[in-house]
Write an enzyme that holds these catalytic residues in place. Structure first.
Site, mmCIF file in Angstrom:
data_model
loop_
_atom_site.group_PDB
_atom_site.id
_atom_site.type_symbol
_atom_site.label_atom_id
_atom_site.label_comp_id
_atom_site.label_asym_id
_atom_site.label_seq_id
_atom_site.Cartn_x
_atom_site.Cartn_y
_atom_site.Cartn_z
ATOM 1 N N SER A 49 0.843 -1.196 0.000
ATOM 2 C CA SER A 49 0.000 0.000 0.000
ATOM 3 C C SER A 49 0.873 1.238 0.000
ATOM 4 O O SER A 49 2.046 1.195 0.392
ATOM 5 C CB SER A 49 -0.866 0.006 1.258
ATOM 6 O OG SER A 49 -1.514 1.262 1.416
ATOM 7 N N TYR A 59 -2.000 -1.049 10.167
ATOM 8 C CA TYR A 59 -2.058 -1.248 8.713
ATOM 9 C C TYR A 59 -0.715 -0.882 8.070
ATOM 10 O O TYR A 59 -0.159 -1.645 7.271
ATOM 11 C CB TYR A 59 -3.191 -0.387 8.144
ATOM 12 C CG TYR A 59 -3.508 -0.581 6.683
ATOM 13 C CD1 TYR A 59 -4.306 -1.635 6.252
ATOM 14 C CD2 TYR A 59 -3.032 0.313 5.725
ATOM 15 C CE1 TYR A 59 -4.621 -1.801 4.904
ATOM 16 C CE2 TYR A 59 -3.335 0.157 4.380
ATOM 17 C CZ TYR A 59 -4.136 -0.893 3.967
ATOM 18 O OH TYR A 59 -4.444 -1.052 2.641
#
Lengths: 275, 277
Positions: free
Chosen positions: A155, A168
């Site tokens: 990401s 995350y």
């Protein structure tokens, strides 16, 4: 003549969103697909999980392209179950060339207020789950002796910081370390390993109220339009998010002949988000 | 339907090597080409210059694909000359969508404190200022089209890592990354994307010469291509000594096409895992 004629790709998180898009994109280029998805609500996740019907829709769309697909419902946290699914898929389709480790979750929370379960579930799914995926699948690529390609979906959050995503970001940054080590270990077998780093993608994981609130803490009940105002500021190109096909095109670039000498790279598709 | 059908691409250093390969690859996918090359000896370069015959061969191969090509002699260090070549090409082909700032040189090598003023300046003039000239000449055409566009700057593995004895080359190629990032921000509102490519050693005349062989095999008296191969391979993670020009062209094509419509500001390696070493 497709770019991937005769090849077989294993894709996690394939029921919908990016995973489904990858399955269809690779199938269009001639690949057969081994698809898995948890198809269940994962605890701590604040948006609806994929369903069995979603996975069946992926099957339908791949078969409509005249490609074969073996789909099963497995949790990537369950290594034994994952391995059985891959082994069965390879037994049915005869080989494995490509792994797209896509499955992932989002559970925004402030770092100091996050509970143990939220942290641990994130690490279990978004980091350990990817390790399980490559551990179960890559031996099949090695035994084929023809080289291959592994793509791990990381990401933009691995490269830049956003508030309320410590777990995350930690998991996604961990994937970069995993990718680089795997790239070194697998290079002698001509198996290439790369990560992809998307900005916000228009999928169910992003288009939900908890994510809208993450981007718009100033509003009590933010809408998609409110979210997009904030998401625009994340990117340099004047767009609020990219589509799953944009990530699939990056996957195809990396796993096709165009990427035959590309390994160990962090492949960014972020509309200029890291600038 | 080609992946860059109906578009026009400007390519510098197009007479041979990577530039010719880019011209052919983009033409295969439907683009018309504006090609320039220096076609003169590069001061201090330890390899022969590209020739008019080389550029003619690029023209022949693009035309064999049924695409149009406007080719001329231009020096990326000469902004006015470069601008004229591009302006003439756009006037003839009608538009501009893609820019490949590919022209570059490799010159004599030496420890940083032994580089001469000439060695340094020649390198910066071509490999950094020449890239800026290329972008500067092209941006007005891209903006005027109003359809967005893609600029691809050829940097190097030396644009993301240091290498002994080529400080001038490493500095220029790192500088290209700074230029790329700034351009990406400036041009994003117009949907013009800017990225750099970072190849490991590529099998072209710029690399396949004794000066490069010596850089990689400094202990040998007269190193050959065969001596260079294992030393070059040792810099890569994949078991290959170098990549081919077409591998860089495939990266250019990806970045130039709609497949990368939301990719900007990215240093894209095609380096056989060189960065991991």
């Amino acid at each position: 003549m497709g770019q991937l004629d005769g090849k077989v790709a294993f894709i996690t998180g394939a029921a919908r969103g990016q995973g489904r898009s990858h399955a269809i994109t690779l199938a269009k280029e001639g690949a057969d697909i081994i698809a898995i998805d948890v198809c269940k609500q994962v605890d701590t996740v604040p948006y609806p999980g994929a369903t069995s019907e979603d996975l069946q829709e992926t099957v339908r769309q791949v078969e409509a392209l005249d490609r074969r697909i073996i789909a099963s419902e497995v949790d990537i946290r369950d290594y034994a179950g994952l391995k059985t699914a891959v082994d069965q898929g390879v037994a049915d389709l005869g080989r494995l060339d490509i792994v797209v480790s896509q499955a992932g979750i989002s559970t925004p929370a402030p770092t100091l207020e996050m509970d143990e379960e939220t942290w641990q579930t994130m690490i279990d799914v978004n980091l350990t789950g990817q390790w399980h995926t490559v551990k179960a699948a890559v031996p099949h690529i090695v035994s084929g002796g023809r080289g291959g390609a592994v793509v791990i979906t990381s990401s933009l959050a691995a490269l830049i910081a956003n508030a309320n995503t410590a777990h995350y970001s930690a998991a996604k940054a961990g994937l970069v370390g995993l990718m680089r080590v795997l790239a070194v270990e697998l290079a002698p077998q001509s198996i290439r390993v790369n990560t992809i780093h998307p900005t916000t993608v228009n999928t169910d994981m992003i288009l939900n109220e908890p994510t809208y609130k993450l981007f718009r803490p100033d509003l009590a009940t933010p809408t998609r339009a409110d979210f997009e105002v904030a998401a625009l500021t994340l990117n340099k190109l004047p767009i609020a998010g990219v589509e799953p096909i944009d990530i699939s095109n990056a996957v195809l670039y990396l796993v096709g002949d165009s990427g035959r000498y590309v390994t160990g790279t962090t492949h960014v598709v972020d509309a200029g988000g890291q600038l | 339907m080609g992946r860059v059908e109906g578009k026009v691409a400007f390519i510098t250093g197009a007479a041979r090597g990577q530039g010719r390969s880019h011209a052919i690859r983009l033409a295969q996918e439907g683009a018309d080409i504006i090609a320039v090359d220096l076609l003169e000896a590069i001061p201090g370069a330890p390899y022969a210059a590209a020739t008019q015959e080389d550029l003619d061969e690029t023209v022949r191969q693009v035309e064999a694909l049924d695409r149009r090509i406007v080719a001329s002699k231009a020096d990326v260090r000469d902004y006015e000359g470069l601008k004229k070549a591009l302006d003439d090409g756009v006037a003839e082909l009608g538009r501009l969508d893609i820019v490949s700032a590919n022209a570059g040189i490799s010159t004599q090598m030496a420890p940083t404190d032994e580089l001469t003023e000439d060695m340094w300046q020649n390198m910066i003039d071509t490999n950094l200022t020449g890239v800026w000239h290329t972008a500067k000449a092209a941006i007005p055409h891209l903006k005027a089209g109003g359809r967005g566009g893609a600029i691809i700057l050829t940097s190097s593995e030396a644009g993301i890592k240091g290498y002994a004895n080529i400080a001038h080359y490493v500095s220029a190629k790192h500088g290209v990354v700074g230029l790329m990032r700034t351009l990406a921000i400036e041009l994003a509102p117009d949907m013009i994307r800017v990225n750099s490519i970072h190849p490991t050693q590529v099998d072209t005349d710029m690399i396949m010469n004794e000066a490069t062989y010596r850089l990689f095999a400094p202990n040998l008296e007269n190193p050959t291509r065969e001596d260079f191969a294992p030393a070059s391979q040792a810099t890569n993670t994949l078991p290959i000594p170098w990549v081919e020009a077409v591998d860089i062209s495939n990266a250019v094509l990806f970045l130039a096409s709609d497949e990368a419509r939301y990719v900007t500001g990215v240093p894209l390696p095609v380096d056989a895992g060189c960065f991991l070493k």
